[in-house]
Design an enzyme around this catalytic site. Sequence first.
Site, PDB file in Angstrom:
ATOM      1  N   CYS A 104       2.479   6.907  10.539  1.00 58.49           N
ATOM      2  CA  CYS A 104       2.489   7.436   9.173  1.00 58.49           C
ATOM      3  C   CYS A 104       3.724   8.273   8.886  1.00 58.49           C
ATOM      4  O   CYS A 104       3.729   9.121   7.985  1.00 58.49           O
ATOM      5  CB  CYS A 104       1.212   8.233   8.895  1.00 58.49           C
TER       6      CYS A 104
ATOM      7  N   LEU B   6      -5.248   6.074   5.953  1.00 62.34           N
ATOM      8  CA  LEU B   6      -5.533   5.561   4.619  1.00 62.34           C
ATOM      9  C   LEU B   6      -4.271   5.013   3.985  1.00 62.34           C
ATOM     10  O   LEU B   6      -3.178   5.539   4.193  1.00 62.34           O
ATOM     11  CB  LEU B   6      -6.072   6.667   3.715  1.00 62.34           C
ATOM     12  N   GLY B   7      -4.437   3.971   3.217  1.00 60.89           N
ATOM     13  CA  GLY B   7      -3.342   3.433   2.424  1.00 60.89           C
ATOM     14  C   GLY B   7      -3.937   2.684   1.247  1.00 60.89           C
ATOM     15  O   GLY B   7      -4.775   1.797   1.437  1.00 60.89           O
TER      16      GLY B   7
ATOM     17  N   VAL C   6       4.458   3.828   8.041  1.00 59.81           N
ATOM     18  CA  VAL C   6       4.167   2.758   8.988  1.00 59.81           C
ATOM     19  C   VAL C   6       2.876   3.060   9.744  1.00 59.81           C
ATOM     20  O   VAL C   6       2.582   4.218  10.056  1.00 59.81           O
ATOM     21  CB  VAL C   6       5.331   2.562   9.988  1.00 59.81           C
ATOM     22  N   THR C   7       2.088   2.018  10.012  1.00 61.37           N
ATOM     23  CA  THR C   7       0.929   2.153  10.871  1.00 61.37           C
ATOM     24  C   THR C   7       0.764   0.882  11.689  1.00 61.37           C
ATOM     25  O   THR C   7       1.494  -0.096  11.503  1.00 61.37           O
ATOM     26  CB  THR C   7      -0.353   2.470  10.079  1.00 61.37           C
TER      27      THR C   7
ATOM     28  N   ARG D 138       0.849  -1.194   0.000  1.00 65.20           N
ATOM     29  CA  ARG D 138       0.000   0.000   0.000  1.00 65.20           C
ATOM     30  C   ARG D 138       0.884   1.243   0.000  1.00 65.20           C
ATOM     31  O   ARG D 138       2.084   1.186   0.257  1.00 65.20           O
ATOM     32  CB  ARG D 138      -0.899   0.015   1.246  1.00 65.20           C
ATOM     33  N   GLY D 139       0.274   2.392  -0.240  1.00 62.51           N
ATOM     34  CA  GLY D 139       0.987   3.647  -0.100  1.00 62.51           C
ATOM     35  C   GLY D 139       1.164   3.996   1.364  1.00 62.51           C
ATOM     36  O   GLY D 139       0.552   3.396   2.248  1.00 62.51           O
ATOM     37  N   GLY D 140       2.019   4.967   1.634  1.00 59.81           N
ATOM     38  CA  GLY D 140       2.184   5.465   2.991  1.00 59.81           C
ATOM     39  C   GLY D 140       3.344   4.842   3.735  1.00 59.81           C
ATOM     40  O   GLY D 140       4.087   4.008   3.211  1.00 59.81           O
TER      41      GLY D 140
END
Length: 204
Positions: free
Chosen positions: A168, A138-139, A74-75, A70-72
Amino acid sequence: MSDSINVRELGLQAYQPVIEQMHQFTDARDDATADELWVLQHTPVYTLGQAGDAKHVLDAGRIAVVNSDRGGQVTYHGPGQLVIYTLVNLRRRELGVRSLVQLLENAVIELLGTYDIDSSSRRDAPGVYVGGSKIAALGLRVRRGCSFHGVSLNVDMDLEPFKRINPCGYENLSVTQMIDHGVSSSVAQVGDELAALLIRKIHL
């Protein structure tokens, strides 16, 4: 061609198998395949996006760190956090990636508004914020004109693992959740409500 959107309630799931299933679904679909929303929670995991830098994981401890496409940055995902994956044919619905991001953010903002929680998005940092604290992340990834991955919303969870990362990629970014703003609804109920909002907005 299908305009319907199927909702799949998956319950509590490990991260990696669900991601593999999303890849399989996206690779196998064609223009007649109905879009789907996958509504679930994950067992504890840190995920690093495509541009993710491991330096933002400060102390993972016993929680696994998984690379994600995914985009982004770390979460953290864990029980008590609502996750909705949006498997949507963007070309068919004439949606761009930025439009989908805004749609997801606006759906969360509208949902939180029904609980009298004032929230907003930020152009420089995708997601939804209550004051200066992040409540939804979001990702996304797009392949062959179709999106997968999606949005996570903190409902009623242990927020401590967020203290062990730069959420993020932002140092000292505080994180909040719905229960901290007086909401006692279950993750399942919030999931039903957000899925219904997303379906309405995707159909617009």
